[in-house]
Design a protein around this motif. Structure first.
Motif, PDB file in Angstrom:
ATOM      1  N   VAL A  85       0.859  -1.183   0.000  1.00  0.00           N
ATOM      2  CA  VAL A  85       0.000   0.000   0.000  1.00  0.00           C
ATOM      3  C   VAL A  85       0.891   1.228   0.000  1.00  0.00           C
ATOM      4  O   VAL A  85       1.946   1.253   0.663  1.00  0.00           O
ATOM      5  CB  VAL A  85      -0.916   0.015   1.249  1.00  0.00           C
ATOM      6  CG1 VAL A  85      -1.573   1.374   1.455  1.00  0.00           C
ATOM      7  CG2 VAL A  85      -1.972  -1.079   1.144  1.00  0.00           C
ATOM      8  N   VAL A  86       0.496   2.253  -0.765  1.00  0.00           N
ATOM      9  CA  VAL A  86       1.215   3.514  -0.753  1.00  0.00           C
ATOM     10  C   VAL A  86       0.270   4.579  -0.202  1.00  0.00           C
ATOM     11  O   VAL A  86      -0.871   4.710  -0.660  1.00  0.00           O
ATOM     12  CB  VAL A  86       1.744   3.884  -2.157  1.00  0.00           C
ATOM     13  CG1 VAL A  86       0.626   4.002  -3.181  1.00  0.00           C
ATOM     14  CG2 VAL A  86       2.562   5.163  -2.113  1.00  0.00           C
ATOM     15  N   ALA A  87       0.729   5.304   0.821  1.00  0.00           N
ATOM     16  CA  ALA A  87      -0.060   6.345   1.474  1.00  0.00           C
ATOM     17  C   ALA A  87       0.604   7.693   1.232  1.00  0.00           C
ATOM     18  O   ALA A  87       1.836   7.793   1.162  1.00  0.00           O
ATOM     19  CB  ALA A  87      -0.179   6.074   2.975  1.00  0.00           C
ATOM     20  N   GLY A 116      -8.960   6.429   2.557  1.00  0.00           N
ATOM     21  CA  GLY A 116      -8.583   7.768   2.979  1.00  0.00           C
ATOM     22  C   GLY A 116      -9.028   8.004   4.407  1.00  0.00           C
ATOM     23  O   GLY A 116      -9.825   7.236   4.966  1.00  0.00           O
ATOM     24  N   GLY A 117      -8.511   9.063   4.986  1.00  0.00           N
ATOM     25  CA  GLY A 117      -8.856   9.379   6.360  1.00  0.00           C
ATOM     26  C   GLY A 117      -9.274  10.819   6.532  1.00  0.00           C
ATOM     27  O   GLY A 117      -9.497  11.551   5.566  1.00  0.00           O
ATOM     28  N   HIS A 118      -9.369  11.220   7.768  1.00  0.00           N
ATOM     29  CA  HIS A 118      -9.852  12.544   8.153  1.00  0.00           C
ATOM     30  C   HIS A 118      -8.705  13.551   8.081  1.00  0.00           C
ATOM     31  O   HIS A 118      -7.730  13.449   8.830  1.00  0.00           O
ATOM     32  CB  HIS A 118     -10.413  12.475   9.569  1.00  0.00           C
ATOM     33  CG  HIS A 118     -10.919  13.775  10.104  1.00  0.00           C
ATOM     34  ND1 HIS A 118     -11.530  14.728   9.313  1.00  0.00           N
ATOM     35  CD2 HIS A 118     -10.928  14.281  11.368  1.00  0.00           C
ATOM     36  CE1 HIS A 118     -11.881  15.761  10.057  1.00  0.00           C
ATOM     37  NE2 HIS A 118     -11.522  15.505  11.306  1.00  0.00           N
ATOM     38  N   GLY A 158      -5.482  14.972  -0.502  1.00  0.00           N
ATOM     39  CA  GLY A 158      -4.108  14.514  -0.665  1.00  0.00           C
ATOM     40  C   GLY A 158      -3.304  14.457   0.615  1.00  0.00           C
ATOM     41  O   GLY A 158      -2.259  13.815   0.664  1.00  0.00           O
ATOM     42  N   SER A 159      -3.798  15.096   1.670  1.00  0.00           N
ATOM     43  CA  SER A 159      -3.111  15.038   2.948  1.00  0.00           C
ATOM     44  C   SER A 159      -3.367  13.733   3.678  1.00  0.00           C
ATOM     45  O   SER A 159      -2.700  13.435   4.675  1.00  0.00           O
ATOM     46  CB  SER A 159      -3.552  16.216   3.832  1.00  0.00           C
ATOM     47  OG  SER A 159      -2.789  16.283   4.998  1.00  0.00           O
ATOM     48  N   ASN A 160      -4.324  12.939   3.173  1.00  0.00           N
ATOM     49  CA  ASN A 160      -4.675  11.703   3.872  1.00  0.00           C
ATOM     50  C   ASN A 160      -5.379  10.753   2.913  1.00  0.00           C
ATOM     51  O   ASN A 160      -6.605  10.631   2.921  1.00  0.00           O
ATOM     52  CB  ASN A 160      -5.571  12.037   5.073  1.00  0.00           C
ATOM     53  CG  ASN A 160      -5.718  10.865   6.025  1.00  0.00           C
ATOM     54  OD1 ASN A 160      -5.375   9.740   5.710  1.00  0.00           O
ATOM     55  ND2 ASN A 160      -6.249  11.150   7.211  1.00  0.00           N
ATOM     56  N   ILE A 161      -4.617  10.090   2.084  1.00  0.00           N
ATOM     57  CA  ILE A 161      -5.181   9.153   1.118  1.00  0.00           C
ATOM     58  C   ILE A 161      -4.169   8.039   0.842  1.00  0.00           C
ATOM     59  O   ILE A 161      -2.953   8.254   0.945  1.00  0.00           O
ATOM     60  CB  ILE A 161      -5.576   9.872  -0.192  1.00  0.00           C
ATOM     61  CG1 ILE A 161      -6.483   9.008  -1.063  1.00  0.00           C
ATOM     62  CG2 ILE A 161      -4.349  10.335  -0.960  1.00  0.00           C
ATOM     63  CD1 ILE A 161      -7.158   9.762  -2.198  1.00  0.00           C
TER      64      ILE A 161
END
Length: 312
Positions: A85-87, A116-118, A158-161
């Motif tokens: 996985v690439v985050a 994705g996240g918050h 893009g800050s959390n995906i």
């Protein structure tokens, strides 16, 4: 499952912020993890990154020869990564200690291909009282109405995906025509890669609100004129997205409908019931920002028509 975190940076005046971001990723509770740092063409920044992080296990460093932009840099980082996985996290984000653990949990428990996240707003200075929650997307944070926990969305920010690496690369990564590059204003570069992913695999991004990144918002992001300009260029970018990917238009129209027929009436009712200056300012800001987005979209429409006339 190994997770690779790609962090891209480019400017020395952002280095202290960037280093806090890297440190927060290195402090994750999840293992195994890899950190891929891509410096976009700045040799001085790369030298400092190499000095600070080059000797650490699990850290991969790369410098683009020239300034190629955020989209190229992120895709290059994914190509260099070795994780399943690439985050991705912006260089002004601060990851919660269990950020990757929460992303990885969704992959382990479901058949998700992207999670994705918050993206949580973290005002470094006092939050301006005119700023409406419905427009946090202007500064790369989750807006009011973004979605519920574990919903499948078109994209998060893009800050959390994150993506399964093979899926991300199979759809071509980020479109190099979008994203930051010098003074270029084409924004919203998560949308194209997620739309291509949905077209190819029939799936969107699972939104895990328990996976948190604090997106630092500095003083300039609370400047009203800057936000109006940002709104304009977001509208312009949306027009470009409609040309590149016509299926992107529906999501924009759906949110505009929700804004005008759900959120604005609720705000009007609350203002009438309990008047306050900040409530009035936020209502005005919604209309100003929406108008600026519309003018930007119209500008993009006219510019494209002009270019077609010149080439016709």
């Amino acid at each position: 499952m190994k997770v690779s975190v790609v962090i891209c940076t480019y400017a020395m005046d952002r280095y202290d912020v960037f280093s806090k971001c890297v440190d927060s990723v290195l402090a994750q509770t999840y293992d195994p993890i890899e950190v891929v740092i891509v410096v976009d063409g700045n040799e001085a920044v790369f030298d400092r990154v190499r000095s600070d992080y080059g000797d650490l296990d699990g850290v991969v460093l790369h410098r683009n020869e020239d300034n190629e932009g955020i989209s190229y840099s992120r895709t290059r980082g994914a190509e260099l990564a070795t994780g399943d996985v690439v985050a991705f996290i912006d260089d002004d984000g601060i990851a919660a200690p269990d950020w990757i653990e929460e992303l990885a949990r969704v992959y382990d428990e479901t058949d998700a291909i992207a999670v994705g996240g918050h993206a949580k707003p973290d005002w470094v200075t006092e939050k301006p009282d005119f700023f409406p929650a419905e427009f946090y997307w202007l500064v790369g944070c989750d807006e009011r109405g973004m979605g519920e926990h574990m919903d499948e969305l078109r994209n998060t920010y893009g800050s959390n995906i994150s993506f399964r690496r093979d899926v991300f690369l199979n759809v071509g990564g980020y479109d190099e025509n979008t994203g930051r590059k010098g003074d270029r204003h084409i924004q919203a570069h998560e949308a194209p890669v997620c739309i291509r992913m949905a077209n190819k695999y029939g799936k969107g991004v699972i939104y895990n609100r328990n996976s948190v990144v604090d997106h630092q918002l500095f003083e300039y992001r609370g400047d009203f004129r800057w936000l109006v300009g940002r709104s304009f260029w977001q509208g312009y970018s949306k027009r470009i997205m409609d040309i590149l990917l016509p299926e992107a238009a529906g999501d924009k129209n759906e949110y505009l409908t929700q804004l005008m027929f759900e959120f604005v009436p609720k705000r009007l009712w609350n203002l009438a019931r309990d008047p306050s200056v900040p409530k009035a300012k936020q209502l005005v800001a919604i209309f100003v920002f929406t108008a600026a987005v519309g003018f930007g979209y119209l500008y993009g429409l006219l510019e494209v028509d002009r270019s077609q006339l010149h080439t016709g």
